[in-house]
Design an enzyme around this catalytic site. Structure first.
Site, PDB file in Angstrom:
ATOM      1  N   CYS A  80      10.057   4.248   4.968  1.00  0.00           N
ATOM      2  CA  CYS A  80      10.254   4.018   6.402  1.00  0.00           C
ATOM      3  C   CYS A  80      10.872   2.642   6.680  1.00  0.00           C
ATOM      4  O   CYS A  80      12.061   2.465   6.454  1.00  0.00           O
ATOM      5  CB  CYS A  80       8.935   4.229   7.135  1.00  0.00           C
ATOM      6  SG  CYS A  80       9.172   4.575   8.871  1.00  0.00           S
ATOM      7  N   HIS A 172       6.126   8.925   5.160  1.00  0.00           N
ATOM      8  CA  HIS A 172       5.052   8.096   4.585  1.00  0.00           C
ATOM      9  C   HIS A 172       4.141   8.897   3.648  1.00  0.00           C
ATOM     10  O   HIS A 172       3.064   9.329   4.086  1.00  0.00           O
ATOM     11  CB  HIS A 172       4.170   7.545   5.712  1.00  0.00           C
ATOM     12  CG  HIS A 172       4.805   6.515   6.570  1.00  0.00           C
ATOM     13  ND1 HIS A 172       4.735   5.172   6.288  1.00  0.00           N
ATOM     14  CD2 HIS A 172       5.518   6.620   7.705  1.00  0.00           C
ATOM     15  CE1 HIS A 172       5.376   4.488   7.224  1.00  0.00           C
ATOM     16  NE2 HIS A 172       5.860   5.344   8.098  1.00  0.00           N
ATOM     17  N   GLU A 174       2.220   7.786   1.510  1.00  0.00           N
ATOM     18  CA  GLU A 174       0.974   7.035   1.274  1.00  0.00           C
ATOM     19  C   GLU A 174      -0.112   7.414   2.283  1.00  0.00           C
ATOM     20  O   GLU A 174      -1.258   7.009   2.146  1.00  0.00           O
ATOM     21  CB  GLU A 174       1.241   5.518   1.298  1.00  0.00           C
ATOM     22  CG  GLU A 174       1.461   4.885   2.665  1.00  0.00           C
ATOM     23  CD  GLU A 174       2.855   5.123   3.241  1.00  0.00           C
ATOM     24  OE1 GLU A 174       3.613   5.957   2.693  1.00  0.00           O
ATOM     25  OE2 GLU A 174       3.178   4.491   4.271  1.00  0.00           O
TER      26      GLU A 174
HETATM   27  N1  GLN Z   1      10.235   1.784  13.500  1.00  0.00           N
HETATM   28  C1  GLN Z   1      10.031   0.870  12.424  1.00  0.00           C
HETATM   29  C2  GLN Z   1      11.243  -0.034  12.246  1.00  0.00           C
HETATM   30  O1  GLN Z   1      12.262   0.246  12.796  1.00  0.00           O
HETATM   31  C3  GLN Z   1       9.738   1.620  11.138  1.00  0.00           C
HETATM   32  C4  GLN Z   1       8.493   2.450  11.311  1.00  0.00           C
HETATM   33  C5  GLN Z   1       7.669   2.628  10.088  1.00  0.00           C
HETATM   34  O2  GLN Z   1       7.845   1.957   9.076  1.00  0.00           O
HETATM   35  N2  GLN Z   1       6.710   3.509  10.189  1.00  0.00           N
HETATM   36  O3  GLN Z   1      11.181  -1.020  11.584  1.00  0.00           O
END
Ligand code: GLN
Length: 191
Positions: A80, A172, A174
């Protein structure tokens, strides 16, 4: 030699990655300083807030050492916000990046679908059983370079990619008890 996996612990959900790795019986190091990188065989960059994490990375002067380690072949896995930091470019944002993975991303791009959602994805490389992918304000991969292998897609966009020693997911793993994505990363580290 026993493998040691580092989890970048500057910001975000690094503890969840540590818990998964420990449940898998893997020796884990929370990486906060450049010297911590010297004792690990692979690095996970967690989810969180990519702008903040990128800023702290520069402050603690760990950005360059990560880039050097990656170029020397150390496997890195970003989830992410970790994917955002690995990317080459973020559409519409100027923020510090590692630029190690030849993809462009758009932040919070699954946003309209409420902030977070879960979906079962078929990931052929992980076997028959679908993988429960958890998305939280997830980035969308909007461009992939020629050397980037797409391992899984959702609604026509890549969500799990790998380019040599660098891999990333927009979801994710995890946050589930399914360890197959982490196992995939460990195989990369073992290789
Ligand atoms: N929205 C976050 C970003 O742009 C990422 C979200 C996440 O890691 N769950 O940095």
């Amino acid at each position: 030699m026993r493998l040691k996996i580092g989890v970048l612990g500057l910001q975000g959900d690094f503890r969840e990655h540590v818990e998964v790795l420990q449940a898998m019986g893997v020796e884990t190091v929370v990486v906060k300083l450049p010297e911590d990188l010297e004792i690990v065989d692979g690095l996970i960059i967690p989810g969180g807030e990519s702008t903040t994490m990128g800023r702290i990375m520069k402050e603690v002067e760990i950005r360059e050492p990560i880039v050097e380690k990656a170029k020397a072949g150390m496997p890195i896995y970003g989830t992410c916000a970790g994917l955002i930091l690995l990317s080459k470019k973020v559409v519409g944002h100027d923020q510090p990046l590692l630029g190690l993975l030849d993809v462009d991303v758009e932040r919070n791009a699954y946003g309209r679908q409420v902030e977070s959602f879960e979906v079962d994805i078929k990931i052929t490389e992980l076997g028959e059983k679908p993988f429960r992918a958890v998305f939280i304000r997830a980035p969308k991969i909007v461009r992939v370079g020629g050397d980037v292998k797409v391992i899984a897609e959702y609604e026509g966009a890549p969500i799990f990619v790998r380019q040599g020693n660098i891999m990333a997911t927009s979801f994710h793993p995890e946050l589930t008890r399914d360890f197959r994505v982490h196992e995939y990363f460990l195989k990369l580290v073992e290789a």
